[in-house]
Design a protein around this motif. Structure first.
Motif, PDB file in Angstrom:
ATOM      1  N   PHE B   6       1.005  -1.240   0.023  1.00  0.00           N
ATOM      2  CA  PHE B   6      -0.030  -0.050   0.005  1.00  0.00           C
ATOM      3  C   PHE B   6       0.898   1.356   0.198  1.00  0.00           C
ATOM      4  N   ILE B 123       1.178  -6.737  -5.761  1.00  0.00           N
ATOM      5  CA  ILE B 123       0.285  -5.778  -6.026  1.00  0.00           C
ATOM      6  C   ILE B 123       0.498  -4.498  -5.463  1.00  0.00           C
ATOM      7  N   LYS B 506     -13.181   1.015  -2.519  1.00  0.00           N
ATOM      8  CA  LYS B 506     -13.298   0.591  -3.883  1.00  0.00           C
ATOM      9  C   LYS B 506     -12.055   0.497  -4.823  1.00  0.00           C
ATOM     10  N   PHE B 507     -11.768  -0.398  -5.307  1.00  0.00           N
ATOM     11  CA  PHE B 507     -10.597  -0.406  -6.254  1.00  0.00           C
ATOM     12  C   PHE B 507     -10.957  -0.027  -7.623  1.00  0.00           C
ATOM     13  N   VAL B 509      -8.822  -0.381 -11.235  1.00  0.00           N
ATOM     14  CA  VAL B 509      -7.503  -1.019 -12.152  1.00  0.00           C
ATOM     15  C   VAL B 509      -6.947   0.070 -12.800  1.00  0.00           C
ATOM     16  N   GLN B 512      -2.199  -1.225 -17.007  1.00  0.00           N
ATOM     17  CA  GLN B 512      -1.200  -2.067 -16.641  1.00  0.00           C
ATOM     18  C   GLN B 512      -0.155  -2.426 -17.821  1.00  0.00           C
ATOM     19  N   LEU B 518       0.685  -5.249 -10.711  1.00  0.00           N
ATOM     20  CA  LEU B 518      -0.622  -4.934 -10.758  1.00  0.00           C
ATOM     21  C   LEU B 518      -0.869  -3.598 -10.043  1.00  0.00           C
ATOM     22  N   LEU B 520      -3.347  -0.779  -8.597  1.00  0.00           N
ATOM     23  CA  LEU B 520      -4.577  -0.485  -8.192  1.00  0.00           C
ATOM     24  C   LEU B 520      -4.866   0.760  -7.417  1.00  0.00           C
TER      25      LEU B 520
END
Lengths: 188, 573
Positions: B6, B123, B506-507, B509, B512, B518, B520
């Motif tokens: 994060f 991620i 909420k995520f 995307v 990429q 990944l 987010l």
């Protein structure tokens, strides 16, 4: 990597399923319903205004006309913002969770995120609705007290109601990602 | 196993350095709180982290390295950063590097002590540090210690950022050994107005507490506890509303700081609600006193009361005749009709006696609208109750008569069939009566039965009138309740700063690129308006119907007196 296929919904209208794989553990599945047709919009508006004009001709009160315009506008706004769902999508991120989004015709998006720790499984259920048997995809949530029990069932794709063939595709995609968490070495 | 990092979006353009934050091993995720820049002395960094850990009880540690090379990739820097991994031993050591202005960063981990080094997926989740720090998750999970394994993963992240506030207090203008980058590194944010208000609130609270203690002392004095006055206070809804508002003021003016988020929101809601209430009341007052509207109101009050009394008289004359074609018992009809007519006559005389003083009373009573719109509405409801007092009296008379009649009829009907109510056993038993008892009983039964339609009609008419008045009063009280309990501050917060009240996340995307982790974006999903009202509703002395429809109908049929609205705190009789 995106692919789109056409299916039919439970009521027969054509819907599109779009699958995108963002990474090995992240997939997005979106079901798009038909857009609002200009034909039906004009038909509804003309019907309301004709009725209002008829009332005006009978009652000679011009408030009827302004009321009709007002009602049509407000009704259209309410329909676009609260009723007409354009696209419903499912974003499965292994090890984070599942996100369910509904986008309305006015652009509003309502999202719910369910953490992976709460998700027990994703299954296809049968339901008897009037004289039909319909299938729907749903997420089973884990019960904190009872490890084998299910505390809640969250149904998906409520407004587009895809048929079984579309649901099977979605189910397979979801299960591929959900299985990864079972093969993970440490508990989540 | 997937590694989740994060990363605060404010550190995207920071210079190279090392990453500090919290490592949550159960979820295999790293929450990065800040970036420490070169030059630094590792011992000082460790000392600083130890201090922060002590103050915030969050296990902050060095998690990895961050390299932001604006020119070409510097080989020496990457080797140096790898060596840092040996100084701050953390498992796994996260290395994030950004080249130029590229959006796609490369992220790798160094695992020195693992037996089978496997390529795990990474991620990268970006989050807005300020919003996550200020936000509050609903429903609030009880933080039952750190060892709650079922605790939601997201609440752990929110918790970490919220509790590390002391870390965000040093900005880059501080002369310290450690140079950090976080959301406040360009200068600590504060507002002069908020600080001034905070300073001014302390003496204001003390003054308010003193005044309130005086007021509650007067209210509780013995003088006001004598029987007629205490009965009056309990019946008038204005006094209840004033007491309720007094309680609210006491909550606001208390000197103790709010412990939890809920208490803080409650105080704020009460404050805003009081403010809006008083503002609306003053608006109403200014509208009433302009163009002498109070005088007009007082002038129309007496004719309205007269009109109501005249309508009642007409109604009674109609009942005394042949109402709706029904044939009444002439004698009973005349007695009841004359009885009620005399009451109305008395009532009109009293109203006329008061008429010279009405304007003055109304003028002074109207002044109390400055205490709030709710008080004004309660006064209106009380005025309606006082003006329709005669309807209430008629209803009570009619109901009592009807009730007596029904009880008499039911008991004599039992006698007619040869049965009796056994009080001891609470059931109906057979009983042998004497002949004269039977005779008198049957006679009385027939008399009561044939007088029933007359009484029933009077009862019906007055009950309907009473129900009408009750409905009007109920609507006014519903409005008062609405104003009392609506959490206005929470609603305005939801409108303007929706990230403060979070229902979840909420995520999204982001773009990429193959081979890169990944990406987010984590955004805050605000609580819906309905959820806000439900969570932060202020408790009221709400009046809600105490009887279900079935029991209400039963009471009406039997002639029992109905008081449809029950107030909280009423003793159950």
């Amino acid at each position: 990597m995106a692919e789109e296929r056409w299916f039919r919904s439970a009521s027969g209208v054509p819907i599109a399923l779009r699958r995108r794989q963002h990474s090995a553990s992240c997939r997005e599945l979106a079901v798009r319903g038909p857009r609002l047709q200009l034909r039906s919009l004009s038909a509804a508006t003309s019907a309301v205004w004709l009725a209002a004009y008829g009332l005006f001709a009978v009652s000679e009160n011009s408030m009827v006309l302004s009321a009709a315009i007002f009602i049509t506008l407000i009704g259209l706004i309410i329909y676009l913002h609260f009723v007409k769902i354009d696209q419903e999508s499912l974003l499965v991120i292994g090890s984070l969770g599942i996100q369910v989004t509904s986008s309305y015709a006015s652009g509003k998006e309502s999202t719910t995120f369910i953490e992976m720790g709460q998700v027990k499984d994703v299954v296809i259920n049968e339901a008897i609705y009037m004289q039909k048997v319909i299938y729907y995809l749903c997420i089973l949530l884990r019960d904190p007290e009872d490890p084998q029990g299910v505390s809640e069932v969250v149904p998906l794709f409520q407004s587009s109601k895809p048929r079984l063939d579309c649901l099977i595709e979605v189910y397979k995609s979801c299960q591929e990602i959900l299985e990864q968490r079972k093969t993970a070495p440490q508990s989540s | 196993m997937v590694l989740k990092v994060f990363f605060p979006s404010c550190c995207s353009s920071a210079d190279s350095g090392i990453l500090i934050g919290r490592w949550i091993s159960e979820q295999n995720s790293a929450v990065i709180l800040a970036v420490v820049h070169f030059p630094f002395i590792p011992v000082q960094v460790k000392q600083y982290l130890g201090e922060v850990q002590r103050l915030t009880e969050v296990s902050v540690s060095v998690l990895g390295s961050w390299s932001n090379s604006k020119q070409e990739k510097e080989e020496r820097l990457s080797k140096f950063l790898e060596d840092l991994g040996t100084i701050f031993c953390h498992e796994p050591w996260i290395q994030i590097s950004k080249e130029g202005d590229s959006k796609f960063w490369s992220c790798s981990t160094l695992q020195k002590h693992s037996e089978n080094p496997q390529e795990e997926e990474i991620i990268l989740v970006y989050y807005d540090q300020r919003k996550v720090m200020l936000s509050h998750l609903h429903p609030p999970l009880d933080t039952a210690g750190q060892g709650a394994e079922d605790a939601s993963k997201l609440s752990a992240i929110f918790d970490t950022v919220a509790r590390s506030q002391v870390l965000f207090m040093t900005d880059r203008y501080d002369e310290g050994p450690i140079k950090l980058t976080h959301w406040q590194s360009d200068g600590v944010e504060a507002s002069i107005i908020v600080e001034l208000l905070k300073q001014a609130s302390v003496p204001a609270c003390m003054l308010l507490t003193f005044l309130l203690s005086l007021l509650s002392g007067i209210c509780r004095s013995r003088v006001l506890k004598f029987w007629p006055l205490s009965f009056l206070w309990s019946k008038l809804s204005t006094c209840e509303q004033l007491g309720h508002r007094l309680q609210h003021l006491q909550v606001i003016s208390s000197n103790r700081k709010a412990q939890s988020q809920n208490q803080l929101m409650r105080k704020a809601n009460i404050f805003v609600s009081l403010l809006i209430d008083v503002a609306l009341g003053i608006l109403l007052m200014s509208w009433l006193y302009r163009k002498n509207r109070i005088g007009h109101l007082a002038d129309t009050l007496i004719p309205v009361a007269d009109h109501v009394a005249e309508e009642l008289q007409d109604l009674l004359q109609w009942l005394m005749g042949a109402p709706a074609g029904l044939k009444m018992n002439r004698a009973l009809d005349q007695v009841l009709g004359r009885f009620f007519l005399y009451h109305i006559h008395l009532w009109i005389s009293y109203i006329h006696l008061l008429s010279p003083f009405i304007e003055m009373i109304l003028w002074y009573v109207g002044l109390s609208a400055c205490l709030g719109l709710t008080v004004a509405l309660c006064i209106l409801s009380d005025i309606i109750a006082l003006l329709t007092f005669h309807i209430y009296c008629f209803y009570v008379y009619g109901a009592r008569l009807y009730c007596l009649k029904i009880y008499g009829l039911s008991s004599l009907w039992r006698l007619f069939r040869g049965k009796k109510w056994n009080v001891l056993r609470q059931r109906v038993d057979s009983c042998s009566y004497d002949l004269d008892q039977l005779f008198i009983g049957t006679l009385l039964f027939t008399i009561l039965l044939f007088l029933l339609p007359t009484t029933a009609l009077y009862y019906l008419v007055f009950t309907l009138l009473r129900l009408l008045v009750v409905i009007v009063q109920g609507l006014i009280h519903l409005l008062v309740d609405l104003i009392d309990s609506l959490p206005l501050y929470s609603l305005i917060l939801r409108l303007c700063r929706s990230y403060r009240l979070a229902a979840g996340v909420k995520f999204r995307v982001l773009e990429q690129q193959d081979g890169k982790p990944l990406r987010l974006l984590m955004q805050i999903n605000p609580l819906s308006y309905g959820g806000v009202v439900e969570t932060y509703r202020l408790p009221t002395y709400s009046c809600y119907p105490k009887d279900s429809w079935a029991s209400l109908c039963k009471k009406l049929f039997l002639g029992e007196l109905i008081y449809p609205w029950k107030h909280k705190g009423d003793k159950q009789n």
